[in-house]
Every structure is written in structure tokens, then in C-alpha cells.
Design a protein around this motif. Structure first.
Motif, mmCIF file in Angstrom:
data_model
loop_
_atom_site.group_PDB
_atom_site.id
_atom_site.type_symbol
_atom_site.label_atom_id
_atom_site.label_comp_id
_atom_site.label_asym_id
_atom_site.label_seq_id
_atom_site.Cartn_x
_atom_site.Cartn_y
_atom_site.Cartn_z
ATOM 1 N N ASP A 19 38.812 48.401 38.129
ATOM 2 C CA ASP A 19 38.155 47.486 39.064
ATOM 3 C C ASP A 19 37.953 48.158 40.413
ATOM 4 N N VAL A 20 39.000 48.828 40.874
ATOM 5 C CA VAL A 20 38.915 49.483 42.174
ATOM 6 C C VAL A 20 37.882 50.607 42.153
ATOM 7 N N VAL A 21 37.899 51.410 41.112
ATOM 8 C CA VAL A 21 36.947 52.514 41.035
ATOM 9 C C VAL A 21 35.512 51.987 40.992
ATOM 10 N N TYR A 36 39.891 41.083 48.471
ATOM 11 C CA TYR A 36 39.122 39.882 48.199
ATOM 12 C C TYR A 36 38.188 40.052 47.003
ATOM 13 N N GLU A 37 37.497 41.183 46.968
ATOM 14 C CA GLU A 37 36.474 41.369 45.931
ATOM 15 C C GLU A 37 37.025 41.640 44.535
ATOM 16 N N VAL A 38 38.218 42.232 44.468
ATOM 17 C CA VAL A 38 38.798 42.471 43.145
ATOM 18 C C VAL A 38 39.208 41.151 42.513
ATOM 19 N N GLY A 39 39.724 40.260 43.335
ATOM 20 C CA GLY A 39 40.016 38.933 42.814
ATOM 21 C C GLY A 39 41.473 38.550 42.750
ATOM 22 N N GLU A 40 42.053 38.594 41.558
ATOM 23 C CA GLU A 40 43.378 38.044 41.318
ATOM 24 C C GLU A 40 44.561 38.935 41.690
ATOM 25 N N ILE A 41 44.283 40.103 42.183
ATOM 26 C CA ILE A 41 45.359 41.061 42.422
ATOM 27 C C ILE A 41 46.269 40.650 43.588
ATOM 28 N N SER A 42 47.532 41.025 43.492
ATOM 29 C CA SER A 42 48.466 40.775 44.593
ATOM 30 C C SER A 42 48.405 41.955 45.556
#
Lengths: 121, 121
Positions: A19-21, A36-42
Motif C-alpha cells: 500500500d505504501v509503495v 490517512y490515505e492508506v486507511g486502517e493502519i495504526s
DNA sequence: CTGTATCCAGTAGGATACTG
DNA sequence: CAGTATCCTACTGGATACAG
């Protein structure tokens, strides 16, 4: 062969690495934007993912001496080179994803995949 | 894009999936042969890996009604198609593995990768 | 804003022993 | 031979609160 293949897998296997890449492939982002854009990550996991990718030379981290703090992440050339195997995977999914679905339906309820063992138990 | 890419990753991310696929790419093997040739794997994990790959239609399982039991595993056409993304990963490692090593040396001791946290601690 | 610290739960995978 | 059953540990990643 196996060793080399696993090298790439290790790089991308972390839950959010891909996702990050992909996100950074669309341009430089600051920490909060990635968050914010990745979503569900802590935040903890995001930081871990970022640090790991940075350590491996896949992404670059640039800190601006401002207040409030500002940190930007971007893909390095090495990171960009990863898009090749990434595309190969995407193409496989495009070409054979349907076969995969079919196989799973066919074996339905016989031998649940690891992720579904818990749900079934 | 991300979803498709992760589909392939999920398929291959299990610790021993790649080993099994590569092994079966060299020809059909019986359970004990896979067990022996893969190396460090436990029987429980081998069975899980095999079942998962079978469920996903990547490998085929054939049981012979003999005593003692005899079970053979082989790659399906879908399994063979996986060699494409697999090769892309291997090629990336061949082309850029050195850069990866260099990056890790450069960041030595700064932000250890997950796998080395334990060793460092 | 960009993290770090702490605590916690779920899960993959190993060791060992047993079965058809 | 080809698994299963059971128990157990380590690691990943989430939640929350706090810090520079």
C-alpha cells in the motif's frame, strides 16, 4: 532462485508495504497523508513499515526543520524498480484471478485457508 | 491494483509456499519427498501449506489406494502460471539485490528490520 | 505534526506423540 | 507412508496514551 525470490517477498510481505509503495508511486507524501490515505493502519505499524522500507532503501525520508514537524516520504530509484515485480503480480491476478476464485469455490468447505480457520472454529 | 497484487502476495507469503512451488516445478513429488527436500519444515506446517495451495488450485493432490499410503503432489496449470511473477521477483533480486544490501549496510544499527530485532535484542 | 511507549490479542509455525 | 492432535512460543500488528 528461492533465496532471491524470498528477498522480494520479505520486502513486500508486511501487511502494508505494498500500500505504501503504491501510494508513494503516486507522488511524495507526508506522514499524515500516508496515514490517512492508506486507511486502517495504526500509527505504530505505519512507522514500522516506513522505517523498514527506508532501511531497505526503498523509500526516502526527508525531515523539514519546521514547527510543527514535517516529514515527507518518497520512492527511491530502488523503490521504483520494485514496480516491475509488482506489475507482474498484478498481471497474474488479472489473468488468473478468476481461476483462483473458481478453485476456492470448488474446494469450498474442504480445506479452509488459514485466514478462515479462525472463523470456522 | 493493490488488491490484485495482494492476491498473489497472499498466495506466496506463507513461509514455505515458494519452496513448495519451486520444488514441484521440478516435477511431481510424494509427501515424504517434499518433506525431506524442503528441509526445515514441520509436518504440520507442510500439510497446511500443501492444503492451502491445493485449495487455491495451485497444486494437485493425487492419492493412490496402496498400503502403505502414497500421495503425490504436482503443479497445476495455474501453479505453473505463477512462475511468471516468481521469475519477476527473482530477476529483481538479481538486478537490485546488491542495492538492497548496500542500503541495509548504510542504515546499519539505525532502524533494524523486524527480522533482526530479535537478534539485536 | 510526527512519532514513541506500553499493553494486548490473534495467528503462524515448531515439537512431539499418535493413528489409519 | 501420510497425515492428525495437542501444546507452546514468537512475532505481527492494533489501541491508547503520551512526547518533542
Amino acid at each position: 532462485m528461492i533465496r532471491g525470490t524470498k528477498t522480494v517477498l520479505d520486502l513486500l510481505a508486511a501487511k502494508w508495504s505494498v500500500d505504501v509503495v503504491y501510494l508513494l508511486a503516486n507522488g511524495t507524501r507526508r506522514y499524515s497523508e500516508v496515514f490517512y490515505e492508506v486507511g486502517e493502519i495504526s500509527k505504530k505499524t505505519l512507522t514500522q513499515t516506513l522505517r523498514s522500507l527506508e532501511r531497505d532503501g526503498v523509500i526516502a525520508r526527508r525531515v523539514y526543520a519546521e514547527v510543527p514537524a514535517r516529514v515527507e516520504y518518497s520512492l527511491t530509484p530502488l523503490g521504483w524498480s520494485l514496480t516491475a515485480p509488482l506489475m507482474a503480480m498484478y498481471e497474474w491476478a488479472t489473468d488468473h484471478g478468476h481461476d483462483l476464485e473458481a478453485a476456492r469455490l470448488l474446494h469450498e468447505g474442504e480445506a479452509p485457508a488459514p485466514a478462515q480457520l479462525a472463523a470456522a472454529a
